[in-house]
Design a protein around this motif. Structure first.
Motif, PDB file in Angstrom:
ATOM      1  N   HIS A  32      -1.116   7.384  -6.538  1.00 40.08           N
ATOM      2  CA  HIS A  32      -2.470   6.811  -6.618  1.00 40.08           C
ATOM      3  C   HIS A  32      -2.983   6.573  -5.191  1.00 40.08           C
ATOM      4  N   THR A  33      -3.254   7.666  -4.501  1.00 43.17           N
ATOM      5  CA  THR A  33      -3.591   7.568  -3.077  1.00 43.17           C
ATOM      6  C   THR A  33      -4.923   6.874  -2.858  1.00 43.17           C
ATOM      7  N   ASN A  91       0.825  -1.199   0.000  1.00 42.62           N
ATOM      8  CA  ASN A  91       0.000   0.000   0.000  1.00 42.62           C
ATOM      9  C   ASN A  91       0.863   1.255   0.000  1.00 42.62           C
ATOM     10  N   TRP A  92       1.946   1.230   0.782  1.00 48.50           N
ATOM     11  CA  TRP A  92       2.858   2.381   0.817  1.00 48.50           C
ATOM     12  C   TRP A  92       3.498   2.608  -0.551  1.00 48.50           C
ATOM     13  N   ALA A  93       3.840   1.519  -1.252  1.00 51.87           N
ATOM     14  CA  ALA A  93       4.437   1.642  -2.573  1.00 51.87           C
ATOM     15  C   ALA A  93       3.451   2.251  -3.575  1.00 51.87           C
ATOM     16  N   VAL A  94       2.175   1.868  -3.457  1.00 52.31           N
ATOM     17  CA  VAL A  94       1.159   2.440  -4.349  1.00 52.31           C
ATOM     18  C   VAL A  94       0.949   3.919  -4.036  1.00 52.31           C
ATOM     19  N   ASN A 123      -8.413   2.182  -6.578  1.00 54.70           N
ATOM     20  CA  ASN A 123      -9.072   0.963  -6.109  1.00 54.70           C
ATOM     21  C   ASN A 123      -8.080  -0.034  -5.505  1.00 54.70           C
ATOM     22  N   ALA A 124      -6.905  -0.137  -6.140  1.00 53.62           N
ATOM     23  CA  ALA A 124      -5.886  -1.050  -5.609  1.00 53.62           C
ATOM     24  C   ALA A 124      -5.392  -0.594  -4.248  1.00 53.62           C
ATOM     25  N   ALA A 125      -5.187   0.715  -4.102  1.00 53.18           N
ATOM     26  CA  ALA A 125      -4.709   1.244  -2.823  1.00 53.18           C
ATOM     27  C   ALA A 125      -5.752   1.063  -1.728  1.00 53.18           C
ATOM     28  N   LEU A 126      -7.012   1.314  -2.056  1.00 51.01           N
ATOM     29  CA  LEU A 126      -8.070   1.152  -1.065  1.00 51.01           C
ATOM     30  C   LEU A 126      -8.235  -0.315  -0.654  1.00 51.01           C
ATOM     31  N   LEU A 166     -11.013   7.115   7.763  1.00 48.97           N
ATOM     32  CA  LEU A 166     -10.709   8.299   6.957  1.00 48.97           C
ATOM     33  C   LEU A 166     -10.181   7.915   5.577  1.00 48.97           C
ATOM     34  N   TYR A 167      -9.349   6.883   5.552  1.00 45.66           N
ATOM     35  CA  TYR A 167      -8.755   6.485   4.274  1.00 45.66           C
ATOM     36  C   TYR A 167      -9.786   5.841   3.345  1.00 45.66           C
ATOM     37  N   GLN A 168     -10.604   4.952   3.887  1.00 47.24           N
ATOM     38  CA  GLN A 168     -11.597   4.264   3.051  1.00 47.24           C
ATOM     39  C   GLN A 168     -12.673   5.213   2.557  1.00 47.24           C
ATOM     40  N   SER A 169     -12.942   6.280   3.315  1.00 47.23           N
ATOM     41  CA  SER A 169     -13.946   7.255   2.883  1.00 47.23           C
ATOM     42  C   SER A 169     -13.386   8.285   1.912  1.00 47.23           C
TER      43      SER A 169
END
Length: 318
Positions: free
Chosen positions: A153-154, A145-148, A157-160, A225-228
């Motif tokens: 691409h914060t 996730n950190w690499a993405v 879909n892949a990061a989430l 917070l991140y998922q929203s």
């Protein structure tokens, strides 16, 4: 489209981070005092853990200061309209390093909790191996996730998806380890209370639950917070880094300082309180039967001599 107020969010996050860093410094001093002043075996893993966590917190706080100076004082940034917000929304070397420090801090925290679970459960290797598998999965998803995120691409879909998986693994590990330690201490306290009449592990149980609840709450808020897709996630992760440092320091300080206080209290009680013995009572009953005349003077003399010996023996024993 109006840009999110990242400048205000960042200032608020930096203010909270500074407060928590001050608390961590105090807890670090308490940990060192408690660990080095106990007259028992010293576990170096506790000392290394305290030094590592406070080092990560210090480095992260310094980087946050540099990021603030760059965003709010650099003429090339503030001369552009909304330049500060644009700069804070980018992935700079400072933000990438701060994210890496967060991962290292969480990794060290989880390994410390796993080690404590391993010790409390009489060095159960199977249980520790299961927890290490969970931590390996959490670390792998966290690094991915950190690499993405570093690619910009914060909120893709892949990061989430990676963030959701990492959050689930982190919560499962934290809750499992905290519950396992608390349950083991509760069982030990129940067994001891049958002999002593009170649960001597109650304070340690509360400390483990409180520290686990603090860290779990921060992870839940951060993941929400991140998922929203909330932009406050970038500021909340700075606060979460300090909470990840506060959790082990609070745990080590509370348990170690409580044990040290208990040891000193027991030592003072053993030194000042001596055994009390009941004063011995000596009773002599003599019954004489005479079948021939006796000398009255000799009888009274012998009776007086016997009483004096009995009183002398009583005083000597007392």
């Amino acid at each position: 489209m109006a840009l999110p107020a990242l400048n205000r969010m960042f200032i608020t996050g930096a203010w909270l981070e500074s407060i928590l860093y001050g608390v961590n410094c105090v807890l670090f001093g308490v940990c060192m005092y408690a660990l080095f002043n106990r007259h028992k075996r010293l576990y170096w893993i506790n000392i290394l853990s305290c030094v590592f966590h406070i080092s990560i917190a210090t480095a992260h706080n310094i980087l946050s200061l540099f990021l603030s100076l760059q965003a709010f004082t650099n003429p090339a940034i503030i001369s552009v309209p909304d330049g500060t917000i644009i700069y804070l929304s980018k992935n700079t070397p400072l933000t990438k390093t701060m994210g890496g420090l967060f991962l290292l801090n969480v990794l060290a925290l989880n390994l410390l909790l796993i080690w404590r679970l391993y010790v409390v459960w009489n060095r159960n290797r199977i249980l520790a191996f299961i927890m290490l598998i969970l931590e390996t999965g959490h670390l792998a998803t966290g690094v991915a996730n950190w690499a993405v995120l570093t690619t910009g691409h914060t909120f893709s879909n892949a990061a989430l998806a990676l963030g959701k998986t990492g959050c689930a693994l982190d919560l499962a590990l934290t809750i499992s380890v905290t519950s396992g330690i608390a349950y083991r201490l509760w069982r030990a306290g129940r067994d001891v209370s049958a002999l002593t009449g009170y649960n001597s592990y109650k304070a340690a149980i509360y400390t483990v639950i409180e520290s686990g609840a603090i860290y779990t709450s921060s992870i839940v808020v951060l993941c929400a917070l991140y998922q929203s897709g909330n932009a406050a996630f970038s500021a909340a992760i700075n606060v979460a880094t300090q909470i990840a440092t506060l959790t082990p320091l609070f745990l080590i300080a509370s348990v170690s300082f409580g044990l040290m206080h208990k040891d000193s209290t027991y030592s003072e009680a053993s030194t000042n309180v001596g055994p009390n013995f009941a004063r011995p009572i000596q009773v002599s009953i003599t019954q004489e039967t005479r079948t021939h005349p006796v000398n009255i003077m000799d009888s009274s003399t012998r009776s007086t001599t016997g009483k004096s010996q009995s009183i002398r023996a009583y005083r000597d024993n007392a």
